[in-house]
Design an enzyme around this catalytic site. Structure first.
Site, PDB file in Angstrom:
ATOM      1  N   TYR A 205       0.832  -1.208   0.000  1.00  0.00           N
ATOM      2  CA  TYR A 205       0.000   0.000   0.000  1.00  0.00           C
ATOM      3  C   TYR A 205       0.868   1.260   0.000  1.00  0.00           C
ATOM      4  O   TYR A 205       0.627   2.190  -0.780  1.00  0.00           O
ATOM      5  CB  TYR A 205      -0.922  -0.003   1.216  1.00  0.00           C
ATOM      6  CG  TYR A 205      -1.808   1.222   1.307  1.00  0.00           C
ATOM      7  CD1 TYR A 205      -2.822   1.435   0.369  1.00  0.00           C
ATOM      8  CD2 TYR A 205      -1.628   2.177   2.303  1.00  0.00           C
ATOM      9  CE1 TYR A 205      -3.634   2.561   0.438  1.00  0.00           C
ATOM     10  CE2 TYR A 205      -2.440   3.301   2.383  1.00  0.00           C
ATOM     11  CZ  TYR A 205      -3.432   3.491   1.452  1.00  0.00           C
ATOM     12  OH  TYR A 205      -4.244   4.608   1.504  1.00  0.00           O
ATOM     13  N   LYS A 209       1.141   4.356  -2.998  1.00  0.00           N
ATOM     14  CA  LYS A 209       0.890   5.774  -2.765  1.00  0.00           C
ATOM     15  C   LYS A 209       2.124   6.626  -3.067  1.00  0.00           C
ATOM     16  O   LYS A 209       2.009   7.753  -3.569  1.00  0.00           O
ATOM     17  CB  LYS A 209       0.418   5.990  -1.318  1.00  0.00           C
ATOM     18  CG  LYS A 209      -0.985   5.446  -1.063  1.00  0.00           C
ATOM     19  CD  LYS A 209      -2.008   6.080  -2.008  1.00  0.00           C
ATOM     20  CE  LYS A 209      -3.417   5.602  -1.756  1.00  0.00           C
ATOM     21  NZ  LYS A 209      -4.419   6.236  -2.650  1.00  0.00           N
ATOM     22  N   THR A 242     -13.824   5.896   6.325  1.00  0.00           N
ATOM     23  CA  THR A 242     -14.428   5.274   5.152  1.00  0.00           C
ATOM     24  C   THR A 242     -14.181   3.768   5.191  1.00  0.00           C
ATOM     25  O   THR A 242     -13.512   3.245   6.086  1.00  0.00           O
ATOM     26  CB  THR A 242     -13.827   5.825   3.838  1.00  0.00           C
ATOM     27  OG1 THR A 242     -12.453   5.370   3.725  1.00  0.00           O
ATOM     28  CG2 THR A 242     -13.869   7.347   3.810  1.00  0.00           C
TER      29      THR A 242
END
Length: 325
Positions: A205, A209, A242
């Site tokens: 991850y 990014k 989220t």
């Protein structure tokens, strides 16, 4: 050795998270300035069916934009479009399917959009996943690397001519890449972008990014050198409540819930930095920035490595079958 390779990225990522939470504990979400009307402008928002993507699409439509929501959940997309169109009388939204884990689907999406004959003024590469257990896409790519970065790299390049044609001095087209503070913990191994040697979802991850930030800076340099009225910026929404956190370990999820209620940003607050980059007068003609809480911020030292930027660009072109800039 394997344990160390998995543990170090985990610790680095969670340290980034703690720093963000400490910042958010003492700093409120920035206050959005009055935004100019965007009538006649067209935007694409990936992952716009829910969360920050939905809030971004909703806000842009309220400013008068024609917003294309790109996503892989058809029912969610229809519901998002319905809600936005009921609420916004000036702009409008529609949904077009794309599966960002498939380069073929990205190309099909671009063709469907081109067939509409629309201009393109704003592209927001918002969709993403985090901490997914080890998976490969049908094209053989590591899941985070493909969905978060490589598909957006391809999507942007396939739409770049439309963005160039639609922009003009004083009214630039804008590309917004959804970054994250986790990029500070990221490393890019050009010889193992798919994390086949040792897999860590945390490292995967963070790498995806960081790749987005490297891509942002390199693309802006090329656009500036070519004299095109297109800007590219990376935005960091902070820690937002989220579904992105659904893949946390069970204990981490349990610990996250009470913390999120107090310290996490809402999806609307998280979306504000994307909307700001996409529509604010203050950002006209401004590119190559990393925006956090409405301000230009220094990204990681590694993200400014121009040699790494160029090498990643070249490697990415090879992986998706493009000739280069």
């Amino acid at each position: 050795m394997w344990l160390l390779s998995a543990l170090v990225p985990l610790l680095r990522l969670y340290l980034c998270g703690i720093r963000v939470l400490l910042y958010q504990m003492f700093n409120r979400s920035f206050e959005m300035p009055v935004l100019p009307k965007q009538n006649g402008r067209v935007a694409i928002v990936t992952g716009g069916t829910r969360g920050m993507g939905f809030e971004t699409a909703r806000r842009l439509a309220s400013l008068g934009m024609h917003v294309i929501i790109a996503g892989n959940e058809t029912e969610e997309g229809a519901e998002a479009v319905r809600r936005i169109n009921e609420e916004c009388s000036k702009g409008k939204a529609e949904f077009i399917f794309v599966d960002l884990t498939s380069l073929k689907s990205v190309r099909q999406f671009v063709q469907m959009f081109r067939d509409r004959g629309l201009p393109l003024h704003v592209l927001i590469n918002n969709a993403g996943v985090m901490l997914v257990p080890e998976r490969r896409t049908d094209d053989g790519f590591e899941f985070h690397f493909c969905l978060n970065y490589l598909s957006h790299f391809l999507l942007t390049n396939l739409l770049l001519d439309l963005l160039k044609e639609s922009g003009r001095p004083g009214r630039s087209s804008r590309i917004v890449n959804m970054a994250s503070a986790t990029h500070y913990a990221g490393e890019v191994n050009l010889e193992d972008l798919n994390k086949r040697t040792v897999y860590s979802s945390h490292a995967a991850y963070s790498q995806s990014k960081l790749a987005l930030v490297l891509f942002t800076y390199y693309l802006q340099e090329q656009l500036t050198a070519g004299g095109f009225a297109v800007t590219v910026n990376a935005v960091d929404p902070g820690m937002v409540d989220t579904a992105l956190y659904d893949n946390l370990w069970t204990l981490a999820r349990m610990m996250k819930k009470p913390v999120a209620n107090i310290l996490f940003r809402t999806p609307a607050e998280g979306a504000s930095v994307s909307v700001y980059a996409a529509a604010a007068s203050e950002m006209e003609g401004v590119g190559g920035c990393y925006l956090y809480n409405g301000r230009k911020t220094q990204s990681s030292d590694l993200s400014y490595d121009t040699e790494l930027q160029a090498k990643l660009w070249k490697k990415s072109c090879q992986l998706v079958g493009l000739q280069g800039f």
